[in-house]
Scaffold this motif. Structure first.
Motif, short mmCIF file in Angstrom:
data_model
loop_
_atom_site.label_atom_id
_atom_site.label_comp_id
_atom_site.label_asym_id
_atom_site.label_seq_id
_atom_site.Cartn_x
_atom_site.Cartn_y
_atom_site.Cartn_z
N MET A 174 0.86 -1.19 0.00
CA MET A 174 0.00 0.00 0.00
C MET A 174 0.89 1.24 0.00
SD MET A 174 -3.28 0.76 2.43
CE MET A 174 -2.34 0.78 3.95
N ASN A 175 0.61 2.19 -0.92
CA ASN A 175 1.50 3.34 -1.01
C ASN A 175 1.24 4.35 0.10
OD1 ASN A 175 -0.61 5.19 -1.80
ND2 ASN A 175 -0.50 4.36 -3.88
N GLU A 176 2.13 5.31 0.19
CA GLU A 176 2.10 6.27 1.30
C GLU A 176 0.81 7.09 1.30
OE1 GLU A 176 4.71 10.07 2.96
OE2 GLU A 176 5.49 8.80 1.35
N ALA A 177 0.32 7.48 0.11
CA ALA A 177 -0.89 8.29 0.04
C ALA A 177 -2.09 7.54 0.59
CB ALA A 177 -1.14 8.73 -1.40
N VAL A 178 -2.19 6.25 0.27
CA VAL A 178 -3.30 5.44 0.76
C VAL A 178 -3.18 5.23 2.26
CG1 VAL A 178 -4.37 3.15 0.66
CG2 VAL A 178 -3.69 4.31 -1.45
N THR A 179 -1.98 4.98 2.74
CA THR A 179 -1.76 4.78 4.19
C THR A 179 -2.18 6.03 4.96
OG1 THR A 179 0.09 3.28 3.76
CG2 THR A 179 -0.03 4.28 5.95
N ILE A 238 -11.10 13.46 0.87
CA ILE A 238 -10.11 12.67 0.13
C ILE A 238 -10.55 12.53 -1.32
CG2 ILE A 238 -9.10 10.35 -0.08
CD1 ILE A 238 -9.34 10.22 3.02
N ASP A 239 -9.65 12.85 -2.23
CA ASP A 239 -9.94 12.71 -3.66
C ASP A 239 -9.50 11.33 -4.14
OD1 ASP A 239 -10.90 15.35 -3.92
OD2 ASP A 239 -8.84 16.11 -4.05
N LEU A 240 -10.47 10.54 -4.57
CA LEU A 240 -10.17 9.21 -5.07
C LEU A 240 -9.70 9.27 -6.52
CD1 LEU A 240 -13.24 7.31 -3.59
CD2 LEU A 240 -10.89 7.23 -2.75
N GLY A 275 -7.56 3.92 -5.36
CA GLY A 275 -6.38 4.78 -5.29
C GLY A 275 -6.74 6.18 -4.82
N VAL A 276 -5.73 6.89 -4.37
CA VAL A 276 -5.91 8.24 -3.82
C VAL A 276 -5.06 9.23 -4.60
CG1 VAL A 276 -5.58 9.66 -1.77
CG2 VAL A 276 -6.38 7.31 -1.51
#
Length: 417
Positions: free
Chosen positions: A1-6, A146-148, A414-415
């Motif tokens: 999981m990438n940093e933006a999602v975390t 949060i922008d998906l 994704g974010v």
């Protein structure tokens, strides 16, 4: 999981913790609304309630899709960045009837009753808790700003419990081009919560075996030839049960075995003094991937032909108008949605949840038939207690579900950074 999602999930998780009481209240209010399948109720009242609730939570206006007015479905579109992966969260809002077991309930079925960590009530586990968790999850993501990177669609569907003619079977072809994958929030435990991430759901074949005997005055049964249809029905029930269990068609496929529930309904006879001339018993077969409608019908046709040849009663097989064949469904273990589900349950529950198969039938085949890869079951609740008295869901599992759905939305769609 990438940093933006975390980072996004940490924000949403905190928001969901603040919404615990609101989520429970939403589930309680849904349980109090009669959405039993006809003739005991329908989905109009719960759709009216949810339409207003979705607006109150700041979600886009719900679209109503209905084959007939009294069986509506709600669809909410939460847009993300064009070109991202699009996820459908789906939950059914109808329930089975309370049925003959009302006197066995320890509480009023249409009132959410808290006993310990459990919420008792009709539809709590199957599946109003999941619907409430899905709504709350997407509302929390939206409230956090949060922008998906992709769209989320929320489908609250009718008629899952009676064949989906007015629900997912009707809706799926109309929205299939708008989504890349779907998740259904059916309860994913049978002895405890979160027992498996169910990538497979079994299908369903429902039919009735009609037994033809001789209706006549019962006092003459020792003097005149007669065939008691009810006695022959009892024999044939056991015969079909044993023959199906031993037949090649009933053997496991990829480790999953079909089941035959023989005589889920049974009846016949006129009154005392009359030899029954006709009786019938209903059956449901739970179908696994790889089974075809043709081979099932061939087995039953052969069985009926042999029984008619052996006598003394004559039998015929009649398939249900709506439930004659609902296919099984499956999602590949390497699909990105499966990966998102594994990551979400690990993060929220702090444990690995195994990939598994759902024992029952879901709305998944209708989306799969429309070309949408679908995860058939990941939701709070224990299937064992659905469709019977004292259905319940764990309060903690409701909140875990909201976090799991939020995590899946963030990781799958994704974010935007």
């Amino acid at each position: 999981m990438n940093e933006a999602v975390t980072k996004a999930y940490a924000t949403v998780e905190a928001e969901l913790d603040r919404r615990r009481a609101d989520l429970e209240a939403l589930v309680f209010e849904m349980v109090a609304i009669n959405s039993q399948i006809p003739p005991f109720g329908d989905e109009r009242a719960i759709c009216d309630f949810l339409s207003a609730e979705l607006g109150r939570l700041g979600l886009p206006e719900a679209e109503t899709h209905a084959l007939v007015p009294e069986r509506p479905n709600l669809l909410v579109r939460i847009p993300g960045t064009p070109g991202g992966k699009r996820l459908l969260l789906c939950g059914h809002i109808d329930t089975k009837p309370v049925g003959d077991a009302r006197s066995v309930w320890r509480s009023e079925p249409l009132t959410a009753t808290i006993i310990g960590d459990r919420v008792y009530g009709l539809g709590t586990s199957d599946m109003k808790a999941s619907v409430g968790a899905m709504i709350t999850a997407v509302a929390a993501i939206r409230a956090c700003g949060i922008d998906l990177a992709g769209d989320v669609l929320l489908a609250l569907v009718a008629d899952e419990e009676a064949g989906a003619t007015f629900g997912a079977k009707f809706l799926a072809p109309r929205i299939a081009t708008d989504v890349d994958a779907a998740l259904i929030g059916e309860p994913s435990g049978w002895t405890r919560d979160w027992e498996g991430i169910h990538l497979v759901s079994r299908g369903l074949c429902c039919f009735k075996v009609r037994v033809h005997g001789t209706q006549m005055h019962s006092s003459l049964s020792d003097r005149m030839p007669s065939v008691n249809a009810n006695v022959e029905m009892a024999r044939l029930i056991l015969q079909l049960r044993d023959e199906f269990a031993a037949a090649p068609i009933a053997q496991p496929r990829d480790g999953l075995r079909p089941t035959a529930n023989i005589a889920v309904t049974a009846g016949g006879g006129v009154f005392y003094g009359v030899v029954p001339g006709e009786s019938a018993f209903g059956c449901d077969l739970r179908i696994v991937p790889g089974m075809s409608e043709g081979e099932v019908r061939a087995f039953l046709d052969d069985w009926a032909q042999r029984m008619n040849g052996a006598g003394p009663a004559q039998v015929s097989v009649e398939y249900d108008d709506v439930l004659s064949w609902i296919p099984s469904a499956s999602l590949a273990a390497d699909h990105p949605l499966a990966a998102s589900a594994v990551a979400a349950t690990r993060t929220v529950l702090g444990a690995e949840v195994p990939l598994s198969s759902f024992p029952g039938t879901t709305d998944a085949p209708w989306f799969e038939r429309a070309g949408v890869p679908t995860l058939p079951s990941l939701g709070p609740g224990i299937l064992t207690y659905a469709h019977g008295p004292n259905e319940f869901v764990s309060r903690e599992a409701i909140h875990e579900a909201a976090k799991i759905y939020a995590h899946i939305v963030l990781s799958y769609c994704g974010v935007e950074r």
